[in-house]
Design a protein around this motif. Structure first.
Motif, short mmCIF file in Angstrom:
data_model
loop_
_atom_site.label_atom_id
_atom_site.label_comp_id
_atom_site.label_asym_id
_atom_site.label_seq_id
_atom_site.Cartn_x
_atom_site.Cartn_y
_atom_site.Cartn_z
N LYS A 1 45.55 28.60 35.94
CA LYS A 1 46.67 29.52 35.81
C LYS A 1 46.47 30.64 36.81
N SER A 2 47.53 31.15 37.41
CA SER A 2 47.44 32.26 38.35
C SER A 2 48.38 33.37 37.91
N ILE A 3 47.91 34.60 38.05
CA ILE A 3 48.67 35.76 37.60
C ILE A 3 48.84 36.71 38.79
N GLU A 4 50.08 37.05 39.11
CA GLU A 4 50.34 37.99 40.20
C GLU A 4 50.32 39.40 39.64
N SER A 5 49.43 40.21 40.15
CA SER A 5 49.29 41.58 39.68
C SER A 5 50.33 42.48 40.33
N PRO A 6 50.79 43.54 39.66
CA PRO A 6 51.76 44.46 40.26
C PRO A 6 51.27 45.10 41.55
N ASP A 7 49.94 45.17 41.74
CA ASP A 7 49.40 45.81 42.95
C ASP A 7 49.23 44.83 44.10
N GLY A 8 49.67 43.59 43.93
CA GLY A 8 49.61 42.61 45.00
C GLY A 8 48.47 41.62 44.90
N ASP A 9 47.49 41.89 44.06
CA ASP A 9 46.41 40.93 43.87
C ASP A 9 46.92 39.69 43.15
N ILE A 10 46.25 38.57 43.39
CA ILE A 10 46.49 37.36 42.60
C ILE A 10 45.20 37.05 41.86
N ILE A 11 45.31 36.92 40.56
CA ILE A 11 44.16 36.61 39.72
C ILE A 11 44.23 35.15 39.31
N ASP A 12 43.25 34.37 39.71
CA ASP A 12 43.18 32.96 39.34
C ASP A 12 42.31 32.79 38.10
N CYS A 13 42.84 32.06 37.13
CA CYS A 13 42.08 31.73 35.93
C CYS A 13 41.38 30.40 36.18
N VAL A 14 40.08 30.47 36.39
CA VAL A 14 39.29 29.31 36.83
C VAL A 14 38.46 28.79 35.66
N ASP A 15 38.39 27.48 35.56
CA ASP A 15 37.53 26.85 34.55
C ASP A 15 36.14 27.47 34.62
N ILE A 16 35.64 27.94 33.49
CA ILE A 16 34.36 28.64 33.46
C ILE A 16 33.23 27.78 34.01
N ASN A 17 33.36 26.47 33.88
CA ASN A 17 32.31 25.56 34.36
C ASN A 17 32.43 25.25 35.85
N LYS A 18 33.49 25.75 36.50
CA LYS A 18 33.70 25.48 37.92
C LYS A 18 33.69 26.76 38.74
N GLN A 19 33.12 27.81 38.20
CA GLN A 19 33.08 29.10 38.90
C GLN A 19 32.07 29.04 40.05
N PRO A 20 32.17 30.01 40.98
CA PRO A 20 31.31 29.98 42.18
C PRO A 20 29.82 29.99 41.90
N ALA A 21 29.39 30.53 40.77
CA ALA A 21 27.95 30.63 40.48
C ALA A 21 27.23 29.31 40.67
N ILE B 1 39.36 35.48 38.43
CA ILE B 1 38.76 35.73 39.74
C ILE B 1 39.86 36.21 40.69
N ARG B 2 39.63 37.36 41.32
CA ARG B 2 40.59 37.86 42.31
C ARG B 2 40.60 36.91 43.50
N ARG B 3 41.80 36.40 43.83
CA ARG B 3 41.90 35.42 44.91
C ARG B 3 41.61 36.10 46.26
N THR B 4 40.78 35.44 47.05
CA THR B 4 40.50 35.91 48.41
C THR B 4 41.59 35.41 49.35
N LYS B 5 42.11 36.32 50.16
CA LYS B 5 43.16 35.96 51.12
C LYS B 5 42.62 36.02 52.54
N GLU B 6 43.38 35.47 53.46
CA GLU B 6 42.95 35.44 54.85
C GLU B 6 42.74 36.84 55.39
N GLU B 7 43.60 37.79 54.99
CA GLU B 7 43.45 39.16 55.47
C GLU B 7 42.17 39.82 54.95
#
Length: 417
Positions: A60-80, A135-141
């Protein structure tokens, strides 16, 4: 979007060229906001590979009012779990025990029905479901501001408060106003950090945080967390919550937030790298954020982090060397970078006001505690301060217990030219 070598701040061409060289960004990118022409073909490929590595598939992805995109990532598939030492790691969903004497006020829970003391803008548009982490989505910028895909999330300018240091690392001057306790073994700490939105100059940062450190310059580990305003890392000047760690003196390991494998997040309500709201108002309502860190010695020795009364996650002990056992120093306070453009920086620390202004005006840390070598929770003892230049930023301990202090300052002023 804030570009590291753009003309947004109307810097002189000479200054602009200096910073482009410093950040190793091609001069052809100056003033050019089209990332297709800033990165060459090889760099574009690296950027895309890095974005794919950083941005895990979202349920699931949530667009924040400040322009961030928050991705809801499976806890077992996180970057750690990209960390080679965590390939077969079993997630510890909660600590095996809490330190004796720690008290937790669940009224601060951001998911409770009562008005929370802490929130993030993205909460207005949704929440992440159970079994996922935000997780705050990382963008190209974001990678563009970092100067290269490889540098993103790492500290360009790293410095640990040290009374024996000149405060200069990577050619950049760091200003500190911190309280330090050392001379013992430490298995945890706690603090409530007053949240402000300091003004910063171009290319600089201002933060309020804690450090737990171990080792020396040859083998140095640290875990850190707090509030940071940093235009090199983020697209705006909002105060954002962050974590950091390193196992080798900031050389190859460690990063902000979840931008590299290592930290295991279990909470589905708080996103590191996302803005904190609301923050304190000068002469008005004060906001603060609680941080607790402790080593789960009754479990597997992981370093747990609790934020705003929530079990946020942990640094597995296996990713550290000297810090896998205990810390040798605990520090609380503020740090800014000072590029000395036209004199001392005007980047503010804390509220931007000196500690002598006191309640409602100066930034503070309170309810400081450590867990010492006897596994006893207690206030700071025989602590000392590291203040690089009291005319620019200062620290004032309040009371007789050493567990509360005001700190900060405006930077450049008549006494700090």
């Amino acid at each position: 979007m804030a570009l590291p070598c753009g003309s947004r701040r109307r810097l002189s061409r000479v200054v602009e060229m200096t910073f482009c060289l410093f950040f190793l960004i091609p001069m052809s990118s100056v003033g050019n906001r089209n990332t297709n022409t800033i990165f060459n073909k090889k760099q574009k490929l690296q950027v895309q590979q890095q974005l794919k590595r950083l941005n895990k598939p979202a349920l699931k992805s949530i667009e924040s009012p400040d322009g961030d995109i928050i991705d809801c990532v499976d806890i077992n598939k996180q970057p750690a779990f990209d960390h080679p030492l965590l390939k077969n790691h079993t997630i510890q969903m909660r600590p095996s025990s809490y330190p004796e004497g720690f008290s937790f006020d669940e009224s601060n829970d951001v998911s409770s029905n009562s008005k929370p003391k802490f929130s993030q803008p993205w909460h207005l548009n949704g929440r992440c479901p159970e079994g996922t982490i935000p997780i705050r989505r990382t963008k190209e910028e974001d990678l563009l501001r970092a100067g290269s895909a490889e540098n993103y999330g790492r500290k360009k300018h790293h410095s640990i408060p040290n009374a024996d240091s000149d405060g200069i690392t990577d050619g950049i001057t760091h200003e500190h106003a911190v309280l330090v306790e050392d001379g013992d073994k430490y298995y945890g700490m706690m603090a409530e950090i007053n949240v402000w939105k300091p003004n910063i100059q171009a290319f600089e940062f201002s933060l309020s945080q804690f450090w737990m450190t171990a080792g020396d310059s040859q083998d140095f580990d640290t875990i850190e967390a707090g509030i940071k305003v940093d235009e090199n890392l983020y697209p705006d000047y909002e105060p954002r919550i962050f974590t950091y760690w390193t196992d080798d003196n900031y050389q190859r390991t460690g990063c902000h937030n979840l931008n590299c494998p290592g930290f295991v997040q279990v909470d589905n309500q708080i996103a590191t790298g996302a803005a904190v709201s609301p923050y304190s108002v000068y002469g008005g309502e004060q906001r603060e954020l609680k941080f607790y860190v402790w080593k789960d010695i009754n479990g597997n020795g992981n370093w747990w982090l609790k934020i705003a009364e929530r079990d946020f996650g942990y640094w597995p002990s296996s990713i550290f060397s000297v810090l896998s056992n205990s810390a040798s120093s605990v520090q609380w306070g503020g740090e800014v970078t000072n590029l000395k453009l036209g004199g001392h920086t005007t980047t503010q620390m804390g509220s931007g006001h000196f500690p002598e202004e006191g309640a409602g005006k100066a930034s503070y840390f309170r309810n400081l505690n450590v867990i010492d070598g006897l596994q006893v929770l207690r206030g700071p003892r025989s602590s000392h301060t590291i203040i690089t230049n009291a005319n620019c930023y200062n620290l004032l301990i309040v009371g007789d217990f050493g567990d509360f202090f005001y700190f900060g300052g405006p930077g450049r002023n008549p006494n700090c030219p």
